[in-house]
Design a protein around this motif. Structure first.
Motif, PDB file in Angstrom:
ATOM      1  N   ASP A 169       0.863  -1.178   0.000  1.00  0.00           N
ATOM      2  CA  ASP A 169       0.000   0.000   0.000  1.00  0.00           C
ATOM      3  C   ASP A 169       0.905   1.235   0.000  1.00  0.00           C
ATOM      4  O   ASP A 169       2.027   1.199   0.523  1.00  0.00           O
ATOM      5  N   SER A 170       0.436   2.328  -0.605  1.00  0.00           N
ATOM      6  CA  SER A 170       1.189   3.595  -0.651  1.00  0.00           C
ATOM      7  C   SER A 170       2.631   3.378  -1.112  1.00  0.00           C
ATOM      8  O   SER A 170       3.590   3.687  -0.391  1.00  0.00           O
ATOM      9  N   PRO A 171       2.828   2.826  -2.317  1.00  0.00           N
ATOM     10  CA  PRO A 171       4.195   2.563  -2.792  1.00  0.00           C
ATOM     11  C   PRO A 171       4.989   3.848  -2.984  1.00  0.00           C
ATOM     12  O   PRO A 171       4.432   4.903  -3.281  1.00  0.00           O
ATOM     13  N   THR A 172       6.302   3.745  -2.809  1.00  0.00           N
ATOM     14  CA  THR A 172       7.186   4.881  -3.080  1.00  0.00           C
ATOM     15  C   THR A 172       7.234   5.128  -4.583  1.00  0.00           C
ATOM     16  O   THR A 172       6.904   4.253  -5.392  1.00  0.00           O
ATOM     17  N   ASP A 173       7.677   6.309  -4.957  1.00  0.00           N
ATOM     18  CA  ASP A 173       7.759   6.657  -6.376  1.00  0.00           C
ATOM     19  C   ASP A 173       8.694   5.715  -7.128  1.00  0.00           C
ATOM     20  O   ASP A 173       8.447   5.380  -8.293  1.00  0.00           O
ATOM     21  N   LYS A 174       9.766   5.270  -6.477  1.00  0.00           N
ATOM     22  CA  LYS A 174      10.710   4.398  -7.171  1.00  0.00           C
ATOM     23  C   LYS A 174      10.140   3.005  -7.413  1.00  0.00           C
ATOM     24  O   LYS A 174      10.650   2.261  -8.246  1.00  0.00           O
ATOM     25  N   ARG A 175       9.071   2.665  -6.698  1.00  0.00           N
ATOM     26  CA  ARG A 175       8.420   1.373  -6.917  1.00  0.00           C
ATOM     27  C   ARG A 175       7.429   1.443  -8.085  1.00  0.00           C
ATOM     28  O   ARG A 175       7.081   0.425  -8.675  1.00  0.00           O
ATOM     29  N   LYS A 176       6.983   2.668  -8.417  1.00  0.00           N
ATOM     30  CA  LYS A 176       6.021   2.841  -9.504  1.00  0.00           C
ATOM     31  C   LYS A 176       6.741   2.861 -10.853  1.00  0.00           C
ATOM     32  O   LYS A 176       7.857   3.377 -10.972  1.00  0.00           O
ATOM     33  N   ILE A 177       6.079   2.322 -11.862  1.00  0.00           N
ATOM     34  CA  ILE A 177       6.626   2.294 -13.219  1.00  0.00           C
ATOM     35  C   ILE A 177       5.597   2.896 -14.167  1.00  0.00           C
ATOM     36  O   ILE A 177       4.470   2.388 -14.272  1.00  0.00           O
ATOM     37  N   GLY A 178       5.973   3.982 -14.838  1.00  0.00           N
ATOM     38  CA  GLY A 178       5.041   4.636 -15.750  1.00  0.00           C
ATOM     39  C   GLY A 178       3.809   5.118 -15.007  1.00  0.00           C
ATOM     40  O   GLY A 178       3.848   5.456 -13.826  1.00  0.00           O
ATOM     41  N   GLU A 179       2.670   5.140 -15.719  1.00  0.00           N
ATOM     42  CA  GLU A 179       1.427   5.641 -15.145  1.00  0.00           C
ATOM     43  C   GLU A 179       0.587   4.562 -14.479  1.00  0.00           C
ATOM     44  O   GLU A 179      -0.254   4.863 -13.631  1.00  0.00           O
ATOM     45  N   ASP A 180       0.820   3.274 -14.831  1.00  0.00           N
ATOM     46  CA  ASP A 180      -0.134   2.242 -14.421  1.00  0.00           C
ATOM     47  C   ASP A 180       0.499   0.940 -13.940  1.00  0.00           C
ATOM     48  O   ASP A 180      -0.198  -0.079 -13.851  1.00  0.00           O
ATOM     49  N   ALA A 181       1.777   0.933 -13.607  1.00  0.00           N
ATOM     50  CA  ALA A 181       2.424  -0.299 -13.139  1.00  0.00           C
ATOM     51  C   ALA A 181       3.134  -0.035 -11.817  1.00  0.00           C
ATOM     52  O   ALA A 181       3.434   1.110 -11.457  1.00  0.00           O
ATOM     53  N   VAL A 182       3.385  -1.109 -11.092  1.00  0.00           N
ATOM     54  CA  VAL A 182       4.068  -1.014  -9.809  1.00  0.00           C
ATOM     55  C   VAL A 182       4.839  -2.309  -9.579  1.00  0.00           C
ATOM     56  O   VAL A 182       4.502  -3.354 -10.142  1.00  0.00           O
TER      57      VAL A 182
END
Length: 362
Positions: free
Chosen positions: A340-353
């Motif tokens: 939950d509440s992933p860090t920005d570095k865990r997010k990929i593009g607009e729709d992946a994590v």
């Protein structure tokens, strides 16, 4: 950490009415074959993504639970799904059953912020404990949900979606717990205040193990065990167990941590445990050995639990982020952890994590 796995979502299926992306609120995870089932805490849907040849998960499909269940509230009030499991052709799911306290908003006056902290609310759909038929489609390789379907294991028998008796403010489970000597005093306290808060479900045959994030009693976490049965009206009630109650209580000394997720592995249960209050703190995976072999209520001391490993969590500038909340058995030696509440570095593009795959068996 063994590796990271990309979870790819479809933008058109991913935004809640308030604009929150599903990847930002993952609260539970469960793997059936190649299909990974996920939930987001502010929705009335569950999500299915599928293992791809490159090791990522994609092909996002979203299932509106109101199409299968008679939800207490029809206005898309969040279910706050905090646990899933599977047995006997059913996917089981459970809401948090918790009250929530409003947060102060910095832009408001001090008076209004203080007033918000006194405001305790409930979401009617949080009191859901339900099952939905789930079967493998041999042609597509996907597990699909059904409201009603022929049972492939029993002739002239149908699998039917059903839920525990309840209403907009309670269920027969919470009604029973109001009189409990350990849990009763916490039933009217918001979850994030160490009040009653469900955050884990493990299913083994007819037995459901329900993990409580709160209350934690002098360092001891609680797992409830129930056995739902279908009545003539098609709803679920709770079987009276050998202790003459509709539930059993198991106490586990997790040294102050509450339960974030439960997952069956053979005769054992993996436990994802972390802070019960709204704060940063150690999140770790434990193994409760031979949990399925136990009959009566259990009290499990800390040295009787295997502390497998810690899981990364946010702190410092990333305080309040990367909160591990979902645990799926990935293979015989690994589990998959979602945040939950992933860090920005865990997010990929607009729709992946990214999710983490970690080793739990040497």
């Amino acid at each position: 950490m063994e590796k990271k796995v990309i979870l790819q979502f479809d933008r058109e299926l991913s935004l809640s009415p308030g604009g929150k992306h599903v990847r930002d609120g993952l609260s539970t995870a469960f793997l059936t074959g190649k299909d990974l089932w996920l939930s987001c805490d502010e929705r009335t849907t569950i999500e299915r993504i599928t293992l791809q040849e490159d090791g990522s998960f994609g092909e996002h499909a979203s299932f509106e639970l109101g199409d299968y269940l008679d939800l207490p509230s029809k206005d898309k009030s969040e279910i706050d799904i905090e646990g899933m499991g599977m047995a006997n052709g059913y996917l089981w799911l459970i809401g948090s059953h918790s009250l929530k306290r409003k947060k102060p908003k910095r832009h408001q006056s001090v008076e209004k912020q203080i007033k918000r902290l006194a405001n305790v609310e409930n979401d009617p759909n949080r009191y859901v404990l339900a099952r939905v038929p789930v079967l493998l489609d041999e042609d597509t390789g996907h597990y699909n949900l059904y409201k009603e379907v022929e049972d492939p294991e029993k002739e002239e028998h149908k699998l039917r979606a059903a839920q525990l008796h309840g209403n907009k403010t309670s269920s027969i489970l919470t009604d029973a717990l109001l009189e409990d000597e350990h849990i009763g005093p916490f039933m009217n306290i918001p979850g994030k205040d160490n009040g009653f808060d469900i955050e884990g479900l493990a299913v083994h045959g007819n037995r459901l193990f329900i993990g409580l994030r709160g209350p934690v009693l002098r360092g001891w976490a609680i797992v409830l065990e129930v056995e739902p049965q279908e009545d003539k009206s098609g709803k679920l009630h709770l079987k009276t167990l050998e202790n003459n109650r509709s539930y059993k209580k198991h106490f586990l000394n997790l040294r102050g941590k509450g339960i974030r997720e439960l997952r069956v592995f053979g005769n054992d249960i993996y436990i994802l445990a972390g802070p019960t209050m709204d704060l940063d703190g150690v999140i770790a995976i434990y193994r409760w050995r031979d949990a399925m072999k136990q009959g009566g209520e259990q009290i499990v001391h800390n040295n009787e639990l295997d502390r497998v490993r810690e899981v990364p969590h946010g702190y410092g500038e990333e305080s309040g982020k990367d909160k591990a909340e979902g645990l799926a058995v990935y293979d015989e030696k690994h589990v998959l952890v979602v945040f939950d509440s992933p860090t920005d570095k865990r997010k990929i593009g607009e729709d992946a994590v990214q999710a983490d795959v970690v080793k739990v068996v040497e």
